[in-house]
Write an enzyme that holds these catalytic residues in place. Structure first.
Site, PDB file in Angstrom:
ATOM      1  N   SER A 103       0.805  -1.218   0.000  1.00 51.26           N
ATOM      2  CA  SER A 103       0.000   0.000   0.000  1.00 51.26           C
ATOM      3  C   SER A 103       0.835   1.263   0.000  1.00 51.26           C
ATOM      4  CB  SER A 103      -0.932   0.016   1.213  1.00 51.26           C
ATOM      5  OG  SER A 103      -0.183  -0.083   2.413  1.00 51.26           O
ATOM      6  N   CYS A 104       1.841   1.333   0.888  1.00 49.40           N
ATOM      7  CA  CYS A 104       2.528   2.610   1.060  1.00 49.40           C
ATOM      8  C   CYS A 104       3.978   2.582   0.634  1.00 49.40           C
ATOM      9  CB  CYS A 104       2.446   3.056   2.522  1.00 49.40           C
ATOM     10  SG  CYS A 104       3.373   2.014   3.654  1.00 49.40           S
ATOM     11  N   GLY A 105       4.503   1.434   0.226  1.00 50.03           N
ATOM     12  CA  GLY A 105       5.886   1.407  -0.205  1.00 50.03           C
ATOM     13  C   GLY A 105       6.844   1.290   0.965  1.00 50.03           C
ATOM     14  N   CYS A 127       8.670   1.662   4.292  1.00 47.18           N
ATOM     15  CA  CYS A 127       8.269   2.105   5.623  1.00 47.18           C
ATOM     16  C   CYS A 127       9.441   1.940   6.581  1.00 47.18           C
ATOM     17  CB  CYS A 127       7.081   1.296   6.137  1.00 47.18           C
ATOM     18  SG  CYS A 127       5.618   1.429   5.104  1.00 47.18           S
TER      19      CYS A 127
END
Length: 285
Positions: free
Chosen positions: A114-116, A118
């Site tokens: 989802s967000c790449g 982290c």
């Protein structure tokens, strides 16, 4: 090796009628990326184009920029305790003269669909130094794109999404020429992975920098996607959804043309508007 899609039982409710049937889902599996034998990242991805994904990730991290810098890529045999190969661990070997930055598993932690990336320590840690300048290529006129050409690209992207048609659960990234010719398209459960697969394939083919090309992504334009475009030398990034504020800042700083909300004949140009052949002067606001 993992498949791109898998079948699962689902209970369907349609107009009050309940039924059970198998459904086709996009596959999602973890993949560990190793650099010269050292683990550096774990990403959740759709299996397929794994070598290109690993190479593209290393381009975005500033490790690789030229085909000659890539020596070899292998799946790690005996990746599990029983010695079997899961095809979920990839080791990238670089040429002897490649200077390796401070890139560690502790810094990256892992990437999600989802967000790449982290878990990086600070904003400075996610900013990498581009090896290619954002320009339109030597001895060539500046890239100048008609809005009508840009408007035609999302439909072409959607038409080429083969796995999305079966699952409805994949992001896509496509690379076009300035004339609108489709060069390559990749799909993945993670939008950042789809871009890495494109960029990794380009490096493997000796095509970096990707001057005079357009990168189109099926979702939003995050800072990470803008950075991946910059690291590959791509001058134009377009997205069907919104960009983030940091993506706009990076585009303005680097000379990247950033287009968002590309839907039908409508679009927002957030940076690099000189590459878009706009008929009317934009109102100041």
């Amino acid at each position: 090796m993992g498949r791109v899609t898998e079948r699962r039982r689902v209970i369907r409710v349609r107009d009050g009628v309940v039924s059970a049937r198998p459904d086709t889902l996009v596959a999602e599996e973890p993949m560990e990326i190793r650099l010269n034998g050292k683990p550096i990242a774990i990403t959740m991805r759709t299996p397929g184009d794994d070598f290109a994904l690993a190479v593209g990730f290393l381009v975005s991290e500033g490790v690789l920029a030229e085909q000659r810098e890539l020596r070899n890529i292998v799946y790690c045999a005996g990746a599990t305790a029983d010695g079997s190969n899961t095809y979920n661990v990839v080791d990238v070997s670089t040429a002897a003269d490649v200077v390796l930055p401070d890139i560690t598993l502790e810094r990256n932690v892992y990437t999600t669909s989802s967000c790449g990336l982290c878990g990086k320590a600070s904003l400075d840690a996610v900013r990498t130094t581009a090896r290619w300048a954002i320009d339109d290529g030597p001895d060539a006129p500046p890239v100048r794109l008609a809005p009508e050409l840009l408007a035609s690209l999302p439909d072409r992207l959607r038409a080429a999404q083969q796995v999305f048609d079966r699952t409805g659960g994949l992001h896509a990234a496509a690379l076009f020429t300035e004339e609108g010719e489709l060069l390559d398209i990749r799909e993945d459960v993670g939008r950042h992975n789809a871009v890495d697969k494109l960029v990794g394939r380009a490096l493997q083919n000796g095509d970096l920098p990707l001057s005079r090309t357009i990168l189109l992504v099926s979702g939003r334009a995050s800072f990470e996607l803008a950075q991946k475009a910059v690291m590959a030398g791509i001058p134009v990034l377009a997205a069907v959804s919104a960009p983030s504020s940091l993506a706009v800042d990076l585009a303005a700083e680097s000379g990247l043309t950033l287009v968002g909300f590309l839907r039908g004949a409508n679009m927002n140009v957030y940076a690099g508007e000189d590459r878009i052949a706009l008929r009317a002067a934009a109102s100041q606001g």
